[in-house]
Write a protein that holds these residues in place. Structure first.
Motif, PDB file in Angstrom:
ATOM      1  N   THR A 150       0.846  -1.316  -0.012  1.00 19.42           N
ATOM      2  CA  THR A 150      -0.081   0.069  -0.204  1.00 19.42           C
ATOM      3  C   THR A 150       0.893   1.315  -0.163  1.00 19.42           C
ATOM      4  OG1 THR A 150      -1.765  -1.267   1.268  1.00 19.42           O
ATOM      5  CG2 THR A 150      -1.925   1.252   1.245  1.00 19.42           C
ATOM      6  N   THR A 151       0.662   2.056  -0.924  1.00 19.41           N
ATOM      7  CA  THR A 151       1.162   3.724  -0.661  1.00 19.41           C
ATOM      8  C   THR A 151       0.145   4.689  -0.736  1.00 19.41           C
ATOM      9  OG1 THR A 151       2.769   4.838  -1.869  1.00 19.41           O
ATOM     10  CG2 THR A 151       1.170   3.632  -3.083  1.00 19.41           C
ATOM     11  N   THR A 152       0.512   5.691  -0.599  1.00 21.20           N
ATOM     12  CA  THR A 152      -0.409   6.994  -0.170  1.00 21.20           C
ATOM     13  C   THR A 152      -0.581   8.023  -1.634  1.00 21.20           C
ATOM     14  OG1 THR A 152      -0.558   6.611   2.070  1.00 21.20           O
ATOM     15  CG2 THR A 152      -1.137   8.834   1.430  1.00 21.20           C
ATOM     16  N   VAL A 153      -1.182   8.596  -1.983  1.00 25.01           N
ATOM     17  CA  VAL A 153      -1.418   9.602  -2.786  1.00 25.01           C
ATOM     18  C   VAL A 153      -1.339  10.755  -2.163  1.00 25.01           C
ATOM     19  CG1 VAL A 153      -2.697  10.681  -4.747  1.00 25.01           C
ATOM     20  CG2 VAL A 153      -2.763   8.266  -4.416  1.00 25.01           C
ATOM     21  N   ASN A 154      -0.280  11.712  -2.697  1.00 17.67           N
ATOM     22  CA  ASN A 154      -0.024  13.014  -1.839  1.00 17.67           C
ATOM     23  C   ASN A 154      -0.947  14.321  -2.468  1.00 17.67           C
ATOM     24  OD1 ASN A 154       1.206  14.303  -4.233  1.00 17.67           O
ATOM     25  ND2 ASN A 154       3.240  13.979  -3.634  1.00 17.67           N
ATOM     26  N   ALA A 155      -0.977  15.407  -2.097  1.00 12.27           N
ATOM     27  CA  ALA A 155      -1.896  16.476  -2.453  1.00 12.27           C
ATOM     28  C   ALA A 155      -1.758  16.711  -4.038  1.00 12.27           C
ATOM     29  CB  ALA A 155      -1.578  17.749  -1.657  1.00 12.27           C
ATOM     30  N   ASP A 156      -0.587  16.426  -4.436  1.00 10.14           N
ATOM     31  CA  ASP A 156      -0.310  16.710  -5.903  1.00 10.14           C
ATOM     32  C   ASP A 156      -0.857  15.578  -6.830  1.00 10.14           C
ATOM     33  OD1 ASP A 156       0.974  19.170  -5.224  1.00 10.14           O
ATOM     34  OD2 ASP A 156       2.654  18.102  -5.256  1.00 10.14           O
ATOM     35  N   ILE A 159       6.175   4.695  -5.772  1.00  9.43           N
ATOM     36  CA  ILE A 159       6.356   3.343  -5.710  1.00  9.43           C
ATOM     37  C   ILE A 159       7.428   2.801  -4.661  1.00  9.43           C
ATOM     38  CG2 ILE A 159       7.059   1.435  -7.341  1.00  9.43           C
ATOM     39  CD1 ILE A 159       6.430   3.184  -9.672  1.00  9.43           C
ATOM     40  N   PRO A 160       6.876   1.837  -3.902  1.00  8.03           N
ATOM     41  CA  PRO A 160       7.819   1.535  -2.749  1.00  8.03           C
ATOM     42  C   PRO A 160       9.032   1.144  -3.428  1.00  8.03           C
ATOM     43  CG  PRO A 160       5.450   0.705  -2.449  1.00  8.03           C
ATOM     44  CD  PRO A 160       5.654   1.447  -3.780  1.00  8.03           C
ATOM     45  N   ALA A 161      10.092   1.344  -2.466  1.00  2.00           N
ATOM     46  CA  ALA A 161      11.570   0.973  -2.936  1.00  2.00           C
ATOM     47  C   ALA A 161      11.702  -0.505  -3.170  1.00  2.00           C
ATOM     48  CB  ALA A 161      12.523   1.318  -1.730  1.00  2.00           C
TER      49      ALA A 161
END
Length: 76
Positions: A4-10, A15-17
């Motif tokens: 799981t990853t998070t979408v930022n304000a932009d 993509i996780p390392a």
């Protein structure tokens, strides 16, 4: 693998390392986003993927035969 990853304000997604390392994704790599219903698939464009050490799930179409192939869509 699922992560799981998070979408930022932009609207940017990191993509996780672990995934970047596994698939050889480097800065400047092009990623194609494909929408399939409610699923979003990311495809790496122009990057040669590392050799896989997993066995194929299916061997369909991998065996040579003198018998002509059958179109699975015929008769539907």
């Amino acid at each position: 693998m699922e992560t799981t990853t998070t979408v930022n304000a932009d609207g940017t997604v990191t993509i996780p390392a672990e995934i970047r390392k596994r698939y050889g994704i480097k800065p400047g790599a092009e990623v194609c986003c494909v929408m399939n219903g409610y699923q979003l698939e990311m495809r790496i464009v122009g990057t040669q993927l590392p050799e896989s050490n997993t066995k194929p799930v299916s061997g369909f179409g991998m065996i040579k035969s003198d018998v002509p192939s059958v179109d699975p869509h015929v008769g539907l």
